[in-house]
Design an enzyme around this catalytic site. Sequence first.
Site, short mmCIF file in Angstrom:
data_model
loop_
_atom_site.label_atom_id
_atom_site.label_comp_id
_atom_site.label_asym_id
_atom_site.label_seq_id
_atom_site.Cartn_x
_atom_site.Cartn_y
_atom_site.Cartn_z
N LYS A 63 0.86 -1.20 0.00
CA LYS A 63 0.00 0.00 0.00
C LYS A 63 0.89 1.24 0.00
CE LYS A 63 -2.44 1.67 3.59
NZ LYS A 63 -3.53 1.86 4.58
N SER A 285 -1.99 1.51 18.03
CA SER A 285 -2.16 1.12 16.62
C SER A 285 -1.34 2.04 15.72
CB SER A 285 -3.64 1.23 16.26
OG SER A 285 -3.81 1.29 14.86
N1 NAP Z 1 -3.34 3.75 13.30
C1 NAP Z 1 -3.71 3.68 12.04
O1 NAP Z 1 -3.77 2.60 11.44
C2 NAP Z 1 -4.11 4.93 11.32
C3 NAP Z 1 -4.78 4.84 10.09
C4 NAP Z 1 -5.20 6.01 9.46
C5 NAP Z 1 -4.91 7.25 10.02
N2 NAP Z 1 -4.23 7.30 11.21
C6 NAP Z 1 -3.93 8.58 11.83
O2 NAP Z 1 -5.11 9.03 12.48
C7 NAP Z 1 -5.09 10.47 12.55
C8 NAP Z 1 -6.42 11.02 12.04
O3 NAP Z 1 -6.62 10.65 10.71
P1 NAP Z 1 -8.04 10.98 9.99
O4 NAP Z 1 -8.00 10.26 8.69
O5 NAP Z 1 -9.15 10.73 10.92
O6 NAP Z 1 -7.87 12.54 9.77
P2 NAP Z 1 -9.05 13.65 9.74
O7 NAP Z 1 -10.23 13.10 9.04
O8 NAP Z 1 -8.41 14.87 9.20
O9 NAP Z 1 -9.44 13.87 11.26
C9 NAP Z 1 -8.51 14.42 12.19
C10 NAP Z 1 -9.26 14.86 13.44
O10 NAP Z 1 -8.31 15.32 14.40
C11 NAP Z 1 -8.63 16.68 14.78
N3 NAP Z 1 -7.35 17.38 14.85
C12 NAP Z 1 -6.54 17.76 13.82
N4 NAP Z 1 -5.39 18.26 14.29
C13 NAP Z 1 -5.48 18.22 15.65
C14 NAP Z 1 -4.59 18.61 16.69
N5 NAP Z 1 -3.39 19.13 16.44
N6 NAP Z 1 -5.00 18.43 17.97
C15 NAP Z 1 -6.22 17.92 18.24
N7 NAP Z 1 -7.10 17.53 17.30
C16 NAP Z 1 -6.72 17.67 16.00
C17 NAP Z 1 -9.60 17.22 13.76
O11 NAP Z 1 -10.65 17.89 14.44
P3 NAP Z 1 -10.84 19.49 14.43
O12 NAP Z 1 -10.82 19.90 13.00
O13 NAP Z 1 -12.15 19.71 15.12
O14 NAP Z 1 -9.67 19.96 15.19
C18 NAP Z 1 -10.24 15.96 13.18
O15 NAP Z 1 -11.40 15.62 13.89
C19 NAP Z 1 -3.86 10.90 11.76
O16 NAP Z 1 -2.79 11.14 12.65
C20 NAP Z 1 -3.56 9.70 10.88
O17 NAP Z 1 -2.20 9.65 10.52
C21 NAP Z 1 -3.85 6.18 11.87
#
Ligand code: NAP
Length: 311
Positions: A63, A285
């Site tokens: 991926k 995770s």
């Molecule tokens: N573990 C895994 O397998 C995995 C898989 C995919 C993604 N991820 C990670 O998960 C995270 C979120 O991904 P997503 O796809 O859900 O992104 P997203 O759709 O952009 O959502 C991010 C959320 O975090 C909030 N946010 C953004 N920056 C912030 C900060 N500095 N402090 C506090 N809140 C913040 C935003 O809310 P507001 O706009 O209200 O602030 C939004 O609700 C990323 O770090 C990504 O790399 C992990």
Amino acid sequence: MRYYPTPEAGLDLREVNRAVEEAFAEHGRGKVQMPPKVYINFEHGDFRTMPGYIPSLNTAGVKVVNVHPENPKSGLPTVMALTVLLSVENGIPEAILNATRLTDMRTGAAGAVAAKYLSPSDEITLGVVGSGRQAGAQVEAIAQELRIRKILVWSRKEQNSLAFCGKYSRFDCESVSLERVCDANVVVTTTPSRKPLIRDEWIHEGTHINAIGADAPGKEELDPGILSRGTVFVDDPAQAVHSGEINVPIREGSFTVESIRGTLGEVILGKAGRKGNEEITIFDSTGLAIQDLAIAGIAVKNGECINLKFP
Ligand SMILES: NC(=O)c1ccc[n+]([C@@H]2O[C@H](COP(=O)([O-])OP(=O)(O)OC[C@H]3O[C@@H](n4cnc5c(N)ncnc54)[C@H](OP(=O)(O)O)[C@@H]3O)[C@@H](O)[C@H]2O)c1
């Protein structure tokens, strides 16, 4: 070679959870090949390549996935992905999948499997930190495994947590303070934060936490005191040490590799697990290539595709 533009269409979330659970079990048995993901860093984000092979499913591939947290401001998802499946027999690329939505779903599935095994109870209040794509995916996948009585959600922008509650009103969803989210039995953290959001003193005994957001060096959502007080399970030790919730605490000396209790695969196999109702458990995770292969394996069975000429 086939291209699947919308491979998520019609996927059954329970089937996805089971496929991801089996992939983690194979990881726990040591029967997969999966080198840690490789990162290319930009000023405003990164992309990673994630190769893997699951012999029991006869599936292999890679991926390519980005993370650009500022993307939502311009209407793009933070995370977008493509998965390429290759023939185990002769290496020919067999399928390309748009894996953007699949990434959300397989991440939700990992959280759901962790919650199924580590939640203190089958009926829960779910605390959600962040209100983006991973937050929604956690809710939808966990709802397949546990009964969600109520959701407590926090987002930096209240309008986003209110919109989230509108979407998940069937779970009695309430937009609350960060501290109040921690009154839940199961808490999922899903932000790209680079400084701890959740304070140690807010987390009650017996809570299970899915730490989803920290998946790159420098990212961190939990006060390291929570990791010391609780029991930490990881998806994959090498990836977690490099880029998971434990990456900053390990670098700063407040957590050690030896303190990792086990992997999710080992939990599924019964080799590790929750030790009592008072224990705080954390699933760190980072996201594994074998999750992507597992969901891709289901998606290509029934999905609509376009034929592309190759070689
Ligand atoms: N573990 C895994 O397998 C995995 C898989 C995919 C993604 N991820 C990670 O998960 C995270 C979120 O991904 P997503 O796809 O859900 O992104 P997203 O759709 O952009 O959502 C991010 C959320 O975090 C909030 N946010 C953004 N920056 C912030 C900060 N500095 N402090 C506090 N809140 C913040 C935003 O809310 P507001 O706009 O209200 O602030 C939004 O609700 C990323 O770090 C990504 O790399 C992990």
